[in-house]
Design a protein around this motif. Structure first.
Motif, PDB file in Angstrom:
ATOM      1  N   THR A 139      -0.356 -49.841 -14.321  1.00 14.62           N
ATOM      2  CA  THR A 139      -0.352 -50.560 -14.989  1.00 14.62           C
ATOM      3  C   THR A 139      -1.332 -51.995 -14.653  1.00 14.62           C
ATOM      4  OG1 THR A 139       1.285 -51.588 -13.528  1.00 14.62           O
ATOM      5  CG2 THR A 139       2.212 -50.265 -14.571  1.00 14.62           C
ATOM      6  N   ARG A 140      -2.184 -51.338 -13.826  1.00 14.96           N
ATOM      7  CA  ARG A 140      -3.644 -52.255 -13.830  1.00 14.96           C
ATOM      8  C   ARG A 140      -4.974 -51.231 -14.127  1.00 14.96           C
ATOM      9  NH1 ARG A 140      -0.099 -51.614  -9.008  1.00 14.96           N
ATOM     10  NH2 ARG A 140       1.812 -53.373  -9.839  1.00 14.96           N
ATOM     11  N   GLU A 141      -5.599 -52.117 -13.636  1.00 16.00           N
ATOM     12  CA  GLU A 141      -6.434 -51.797 -13.232  1.00 16.00           C
ATOM     13  C   GLU A 141      -7.542 -52.358 -11.675  1.00 16.00           C
ATOM     14  OE1 GLU A 141      -6.841 -55.750 -14.525  1.00 16.00           O
ATOM     15  OE2 GLU A 141      -6.895 -54.454 -15.986  1.00 16.00           O
ATOM     16  N   ARG A 142      -8.206 -51.244 -11.065  1.00 14.38           N
ATOM     17  CA  ARG A 142      -8.593 -51.450  -9.805  1.00 14.38           C
ATOM     18  C   ARG A 142     -10.453 -51.453 -10.009  1.00 14.38           C
ATOM     19  NH1 ARG A 142      -6.499 -51.061  -4.948  1.00 14.38           N
ATOM     20  NH2 ARG A 142      -7.680 -50.291  -4.179  1.00 14.38           N
ATOM     21  N   ALA A 143     -10.961 -52.007  -9.146  1.00 14.05           N
ATOM     22  CA  ALA A 143     -12.590 -51.399  -9.728  1.00 14.05           C
ATOM     23  C   ALA A 143     -12.958 -50.641  -8.847  1.00 14.05           C
ATOM     24  CB  ALA A 143     -13.267 -53.392  -8.948  1.00 14.05           C
ATOM     25  N   ASP A 144     -12.190 -49.703  -8.542  1.00  6.82           N
ATOM     26  CA  ASP A 144     -12.713 -48.336  -8.025  1.00  6.82           C
ATOM     27  C   ASP A 144     -12.535 -47.625  -7.641  1.00  6.82           C
ATOM     28  OD1 ASP A 144     -10.885 -49.334  -6.855  1.00  6.82           O
ATOM     29  OD2 ASP A 144     -11.332 -48.876  -4.390  1.00  6.82           O
ATOM     30  N   LEU A 145     -11.161 -47.640  -9.170  1.00  8.98           N
ATOM     31  CA  LEU A 145     -10.190 -46.404  -9.186  1.00  8.98           C
ATOM     32  C   LEU A 145     -10.176 -46.540 -10.926  1.00  8.98           C
ATOM     33  CD1 LEU A 145      -7.849 -45.626  -6.712  1.00  8.98           C
ATOM     34  CD2 LEU A 145      -9.678 -44.613  -7.036  1.00  8.98           C
ATOM     35  N   THR A 146     -11.674 -45.807 -11.655  1.00  9.69           N
ATOM     36  CA  THR A 146     -10.649 -46.313 -13.050  1.00  9.69           C
ATOM     37  C   THR A 146     -10.354 -45.310 -13.896  1.00  9.69           C
ATOM     38  OG1 THR A 146     -13.549 -45.709 -13.271  1.00  9.69           O
ATOM     39  CG2 THR A 146     -12.818 -48.096 -14.093  1.00  9.69           C
ATOM     40  N   ALA A 147     -10.712 -43.965 -13.355  1.00 12.39           N
ATOM     41  CA  ALA A 147      -9.973 -42.130 -13.967  1.00 12.39           C
ATOM     42  C   ALA A 147      -8.779 -42.438 -13.440  1.00 12.39           C
ATOM     43  CB  ALA A 147     -10.430 -40.991 -12.689  1.00 12.39           C
ATOM     44  N   TYR A 148      -8.220 -42.762 -12.580  1.00 16.15           N
ATOM     45  CA  TYR A 148      -6.843 -42.623 -12.169  1.00 16.15           C
ATOM     46  C   TYR A 148      -6.160 -43.428 -12.777  1.00 16.15           C
ATOM     47  CZ  TYR A 148      -2.643 -42.336  -8.641  1.00 16.15           C
ATOM     48  OH  TYR A 148      -1.988 -41.960  -8.687  1.00 16.15           O
ATOM     49  N   CYS A 149      -6.773 -44.594 -12.695  1.00 20.36           N
ATOM     50  CA  CYS A 149      -5.618 -45.773 -13.280  1.00 20.36           C
ATOM     51  C   CYS A 149      -5.397 -45.775 -14.927  1.00 20.36           C
ATOM     52  CB  CYS A 149      -6.848 -47.291 -13.695  1.00 20.36           C
ATOM     53  SG  CYS A 149      -6.169 -47.681 -11.686  1.00 20.36           S
ATOM     54  N   ALA A 150      -6.759 -45.148 -15.450  1.00 13.55           N
ATOM     55  CA  ALA A 150      -6.833 -45.089 -17.104  1.00 13.55           C
ATOM     56  C   ALA A 150      -5.735 -43.256 -17.278  1.00 13.55           C
ATOM     57  CB  ALA A 150      -8.449 -44.327 -17.476  1.00 13.55           C
ATOM     58  N   SER A 151      -6.439 -42.560 -15.916  1.00 16.66           N
ATOM     59  CA  SER A 151      -5.021 -41.236 -16.242  1.00 16.66           C
ATOM     60  C   SER A 151      -3.638 -41.257 -16.488  1.00 16.66           C
ATOM     61  CB  SER A 151      -5.164 -40.402 -15.980  1.00 16.66           C
ATOM     62  OG  SER A 151      -5.005 -40.838 -13.938  1.00 16.66           O
TER      63      SER A 151
END
Length: 259
Positions: free
Chosen positions: A134-146
């Motif tokens: 539900t949000r973005e992180r600077a260091d986990l782009t794949a996990y957040c996108a998935s």
């Protein structure tokens, strides 16, 4: 063929998948757990399966239906997380494998299982999601996108499945103490963890149909109160509640109008 309710759980060899398999087993379900090794909790049937392989998924689902005659509950739990670095420092293959496992896996399982649920008059799909979706992180782009993508799968299945008695849910487990969470830099030094029983209580409530009003929506273990969720499920939630939505800048934002 047994009339016992049947649950299919992915990533069932450890962590939250193991907790889910044990909780469902103890609640009287016939549990089939999938993992690469085929190892699962005692009392559950284990089957080896790469959830990203379409042929393996099709074969496993067919075997479960042949043996049990039904699949009432699908728990898509198998997942990966990448090394915590900015996108431009990421490893290409590792980054993409997170997407493949966390998105293609639930897609393939849901695609294979839901037709059997429809034929039987209904069923439920629980996707292990995350607040990271539900949000973005600077260091986990794949996990957040998935996990954002997974929420869209959940919503689409809930909408298309409604007329067939098929419900789909996003269950965010909070931060349960597992091998995965211990390996994450963001949880170094953490002393407070989400209680496993909070996760399994929500899972069992979904499985029993107590929270069908949350179909297509997200709940979070460790934050949500189960009795409150039951009340909201009975009462009904408004459009977009507990769903991913674009937030307009105000009433005059042209994107605020329904389209």
């Amino acid at each position: 063929m047994t009339q016992q309710r049947v649950a299919l759980v992915t990533g069932a060899s450890r962590g939250i998948g193991d907790l889910a398999a044990r909780a469902l087993r103890d609640a009287g379900w016939a549990v089939v757990g999938l993992s690469r090794s085929g190892t699962v909790a005692d009392g559950a049937r284990g089957m080896p399966c790469d959830v990203t392989d379409a042929d393996q998924v099709a074969s496993v689902v067919a075997a479960v239906v042949e043996q049990h005659g039904r699949i009432d509950l699908l728990v898509n739990n198998a997942g990966l997380i990448e090394t915590e670095v900015p996108l431009w420092e990421s490893d290409v293959d590792e980054w993409w494998q997170v997407m493949v496992t966390n998105v293609r896996g639930p897609y393939l399982l849901t695609r294979a299982v839901v037709p059997h649920m429809i034929a039987a008059g209904g069923g439920r799909v629980v996707n292990l999601n995350s607040g990271a979706g539900t949000r973005e992180r600077a260091d986990l782009t794949a996990y957040c996108a998935s996990k954002s993508a997974l929420a869209r799968i959940t919503g689409g299945v809930a909408q298309a499945g409604a007329e067939h008695g098929v419900h789909a849910f996003d269950l965010a487990p909070g931060v349960v103490e597992t091998d995965m969470t211990h390996a994450m830099r963001m949880h170094e030094g953490r002393t407070e963890w989400t209680a496993p029983e909070d996760v399994t209580a929500l899972l069992l409530a979904f499985a029993e149909g107590e929270l069908d009003g949350f179909s297509g929506r997200m709940v979070r273990a460790g934050a949500d109160d189960l009795d409150t969720l039951r009340e909201w499920s009975r009462r009904g939630l408004g459009e977009g509640a507990r769903m991913l939505r674009l937030r307009p800048w105000g009433e005059d934002d042209p994107l605020a109008a329904p389209r």
